[in-house]
Design a protein around this motif. Structure first.
Motif, PDB file in Angstrom:
ATOM      1  N   SER A 179     -26.974 -68.965 -12.049  1.00  0.00           N
ATOM      2  CA  SER A 179     -28.246 -68.681 -12.631  1.00  0.00           C
ATOM      3  C   SER A 179     -28.802 -70.015 -13.133  1.00  0.00           C
ATOM      4  N   LEU A 180     -27.936 -71.178 -13.677  1.00  0.00           N
ATOM      5  CA  LEU A 180     -28.562 -72.436 -14.240  1.00  0.00           C
ATOM      6  C   LEU A 180     -29.210 -73.091 -13.185  1.00  0.00           C
ATOM      7  N   LEU A 181     -28.388 -73.083 -11.881  1.00  0.00           N
ATOM      8  CA  LEU A 181     -29.053 -73.795 -10.629  1.00  0.00           C
ATOM      9  C   LEU A 181     -30.298 -73.363 -10.214  1.00  0.00           C
ATOM     10  N   ARG A 190     -36.940 -71.674  -9.934  1.00  0.00           N
ATOM     11  CA  ARG A 190     -37.068 -70.359  -9.519  1.00  0.00           C
ATOM     12  C   ARG A 190     -36.621 -69.521 -11.081  1.00  0.00           C
ATOM     13  N   ASP A 191     -37.467 -68.211 -11.224  1.00  0.00           N
ATOM     14  CA  ASP A 191     -37.131 -67.554 -12.465  1.00  0.00           C
ATOM     15  C   ASP A 191     -35.489 -66.923 -12.254  1.00  0.00           C
ATOM     16  N   THR A 192     -34.882 -66.897 -13.232  1.00  0.00           N
ATOM     17  CA  THR A 192     -33.437 -66.468 -13.339  1.00  0.00           C
ATOM     18  C   THR A 192     -33.245 -65.550 -14.113  1.00  0.00           C
ATOM     19  N   ARG A 193     -32.392 -64.298 -14.058  1.00  0.00           N
ATOM     20  CA  ARG A 193     -32.041 -63.457 -14.932  1.00  0.00           C
ATOM     21  C   ARG A 193     -30.420 -63.919 -15.507  1.00  0.00           C
ATOM     22  N   VAL A 194     -30.407 -64.107 -16.779  1.00  0.00           N
ATOM     23  CA  VAL A 194     -29.016 -64.204 -17.395  1.00  0.00           C
ATOM     24  C   VAL A 194     -28.817 -63.401 -18.463  1.00  0.00           C
ATOM     25  N   HIS A 196     -27.178 -57.436 -23.211  1.00  0.00           N
ATOM     26  CA  HIS A 196     -28.929 -57.611 -22.900  1.00  0.00           C
ATOM     27  C   HIS A 196     -28.810 -58.856 -22.043  1.00  0.00           C
ATOM     28  N   THR A 197     -29.864 -58.885 -21.101  1.00  0.00           N
ATOM     29  CA  THR A 197     -30.049 -59.849 -20.447  1.00  0.00           C
ATOM     30  C   THR A 197     -31.676 -60.478 -20.613  1.00  0.00           C
ATOM     31  N   ILE A 198     -31.902 -61.735 -20.086  1.00  0.00           N
ATOM     32  CA  ILE A 198     -33.320 -62.032 -20.255  1.00  0.00           C
ATOM     33  C   ILE A 198     -33.536 -62.891 -19.096  1.00  0.00           C
ATOM     34  N   THR A 199     -34.907 -62.803 -18.551  1.00  0.00           N
ATOM     35  CA  THR A 199     -35.477 -63.750 -17.433  1.00  0.00           C
ATOM     36  C   THR A 199     -36.050 -65.077 -17.972  1.00  0.00           C
ATOM     37  N   LEU A 200     -35.534 -65.989 -17.662  1.00  0.00           N
ATOM     38  CA  LEU A 200     -35.651 -67.509 -18.086  1.00  0.00           C
ATOM     39  C   LEU A 200     -36.478 -67.683 -16.924  1.00  0.00           C
TER      40      LEU A 200
END
Length: 179
Positions: free
Chosen positions: A41-43, A49-53, A122-126
């Motif tokens: 996710s961090l990479l 790219r947007d990434t969900r974490v 819960h998750t968030i899209t960064l």
């Protein structure tokens, strides 16, 4: 005729037990799957790219407020009193600010009239690190090193400035979460 087994030293026995207890080499340790997911996710964020974490997990929790004038004043106040407020994501379509706070903050966050704090599961899209303007969610305050928004001063700023509308009804509708 077989030869008698050679004596095994205490050190060799300890090493054999460690190897056996570690399991097969092809089986990753139970916590490595989570670590691998976090690293991927961090990479992804670094490759634009947007990434969900998933929130928590040693990364961060999130405080949600409106993105109105009072919330923007809270960003400015945090900048002034904290020498930078920490990372904040703005979602112009939803009208929300997402303040990244230290992991575990959701467990200690008492109900607040103008904000909600969420953590695991819960998750968030960064947004990608280069997204600093709309369309879509973007970094209102991009992350700087490992600094996160400090929850206590943020809570005080939000209590003082009272950003509206509150996120509670939207969270209840979307996630079934009440404050």
């Amino acid at each position: 005729m077989t030869s008698p087994a050679e004596p095994v030293s205490k050190g060799e026995r300890v090493m054999q037990r460690l190897v056996q207890s570690a399991g097969a080499a092809s089986e990753p340790a139970a916590d490595m799957a989570d670590l691998a997911e976090v690293v991927r996710s961090l990479l992804a964020g670094q490759t634009y790219r947007d990434t969900r974490v998933r929130l928590g997990r040693g990364l961060f929790d999130v405080v949600i407020t409106s993105a109105g004038a009072q919330a923007r004043s809270a960003v400015a106040l945090m900048d002034k009193t904290q020498d930078g407020c920490g990372p904040v994501i703005e979602d112009p379509d939803g009208g929300w600010l997402y303040w990244l706070v230290p992991p575990g903050s959701a467990d200690r966050w008492a109900p607040h009239l103008h904000a909600a704090c969420l953590g695991a599961p819960h998750t968030i899209t960064l947004p990608s690190l280069n997204r600093t303007a709309p369309p879509g969610p973007y970094w209102h305050r991009p992350p700087a090193s490992d600094r996160l928004a400090p929850p206590s001063p943020l809570r005080e700023a939000l209590a003082q400035l009272e950003p509206e509308p509150t996120p509670h009804a939207a969270l209840e509708d979307r996630l079934g979460i009440t404050h």
